[in-house]
Design a protein around this motif. Structure first.
Motif, PDB file in Angstrom:
ATOM      1  N   MET A   1       0.837  -1.179   0.000  1.00 11.10           N
ATOM      2  CA  MET A   1       0.000   0.000   0.000  1.00 11.10           C
ATOM      3  C   MET A   1       0.888   1.250   0.000  1.00 11.10           C
ATOM      4  SD  MET A   1      -3.006   0.801   2.621  1.00 11.10           S
ATOM      5  CE  MET A   1      -3.483   2.421   2.982  1.00 11.10           C
ATOM      6  N   LYS A   3       2.117   5.092   0.618  1.00  9.60           N
ATOM      7  CA  LYS A   3       1.989   6.055   1.706  1.00  9.60           C
ATOM      8  C   LYS A   3       1.136   7.230   1.256  1.00  9.60           C
ATOM      9  CE  LYS A   3       6.489   5.180   3.773  1.00  9.60           C
ATOM     10  NZ  LYS A   3       7.774   5.800   4.159  1.00  9.60           N
ATOM     11  N   ARG A   4       0.518   7.877   2.197  1.00 15.35           N
ATOM     12  CA  ARG A   4      -0.278   9.069   1.913  1.00 15.35           C
ATOM     13  C   ARG A   4       0.671  10.198   1.514  1.00 15.35           C
ATOM     14  NH1 ARG A   4      -2.669  12.780   5.854  1.00 15.35           N
ATOM     15  NH2 ARG A   4      -4.130  14.021   4.662  1.00 15.35           N
ATOM     16  N   PHE A   5       0.375  10.892   0.433  1.00 17.40           N
ATOM     17  CA  PHE A   5       1.242  11.956  -0.072  1.00 17.40           C
ATOM     18  C   PHE A   5       0.877  13.272   0.604  1.00 17.40           C
ATOM     19  CE2 PHE A   5       2.835  15.049  -3.176  1.00 17.40           C
ATOM     20  CZ  PHE A   5       4.090  14.522  -3.408  1.00 17.40           C
ATOM     21  N   PRO A   6       1.814  13.921   1.286  1.00 15.54           N
ATOM     22  CA  PRO A   6       1.507  15.176   1.973  1.00 15.54           C
ATOM     23  C   PRO A   6       1.313  16.332   0.988  1.00 15.54           C
ATOM     24  CG  PRO A   6       3.820  14.646   2.210  1.00 15.54           C
ATOM     25  CD  PRO A   6       3.186  13.484   1.512  1.00 15.54           C
ATOM     26  N   TRP A  17      11.112  13.052  -3.186  1.00 12.28           N
ATOM     27  CA  TRP A  17       9.719  12.659  -3.394  1.00 12.28           C
ATOM     28  C   TRP A  17       9.561  11.731  -4.591  1.00 12.28           C
ATOM     29  CZ3 TRP A  17       6.843  14.062   0.587  1.00 12.28           C
ATOM     30  CH2 TRP A  17       7.301  15.113   1.372  1.00 12.28           C
ATOM     31  N   ASP A  20       7.920   5.969  -2.926  1.00  8.68           N
ATOM     32  CA  ASP A  20       7.197   5.878  -1.653  1.00  8.68           C
ATOM     33  C   ASP A  20       8.102   5.802  -0.431  1.00  8.68           C
ATOM     34  OD1 ASP A  20       4.792   6.022  -2.892  1.00  8.68           O
ATOM     35  OD2 ASP A  20       4.432   3.866  -2.911  1.00  8.68           O
ATOM     36  N   TYR A  22      10.352   8.197   0.486  1.00  7.73           N
ATOM     37  CA  TYR A  22      10.533   9.548   1.026  1.00  7.73           C
ATOM     38  C   TYR A  22      11.841   9.650   1.798  1.00  7.73           C
ATOM     39  CZ  TYR A  22       5.536   9.914  -0.062  1.00  7.73           C
ATOM     40  OH  TYR A  22       4.332   9.906  -0.690  1.00  7.73           O
ATOM     41  N   HIS A  39       9.172  18.209  -4.552  1.00  5.45           N
ATOM     42  CA  HIS A  39       7.739  18.132  -4.237  1.00  5.45           C
ATOM     43  C   HIS A  39       7.013  19.088  -5.187  1.00  5.45           C
ATOM     44  CE1 HIS A  39       4.007  18.791  -1.975  1.00  5.45           C
ATOM     45  NE2 HIS A  39       4.257  17.603  -1.429  1.00  5.45           N
TER      46      HIS A  39
END
Length: 73
Positions: A1, A3-6, A17, A20, A22, A39
């Protein structure tokens, strides 16, 4: 899965970036080139997530080839 992207990280310049992981910019583990991937906020500004591409109606049609553009009446 993944990761949530900020959307608005505090210090985007400290992170790569490109994947996944980071990774810190000084210790990239993935080998994603020699430079870190920036980013989107660094490239396009703080409103990068709200950008919407123009629709066909908003685009002006190009002038036909060989026909000079008219300035008006």
């Amino acid at each position: 899965m993944a990761k949530r992207f900020p959307l608005h990280p505090a210090h985007p310049e400290r992170t790569c970036w490109g994947c996944d992981r980071y990774c810190p910019a000084h210790a990239m583990a993935c080998g994603n080139g020699s430079d870190r991937t920036q980013h989107p906020e660094e490239l396009f500004g703080p409103d990068w997530a709200e950008w919407v591409p123009p629709t066909e109606a908003e685009r002006s049609p190009p002038a036909p080839a060989g026909v000079p553009a008219q300035d008006g009446p």
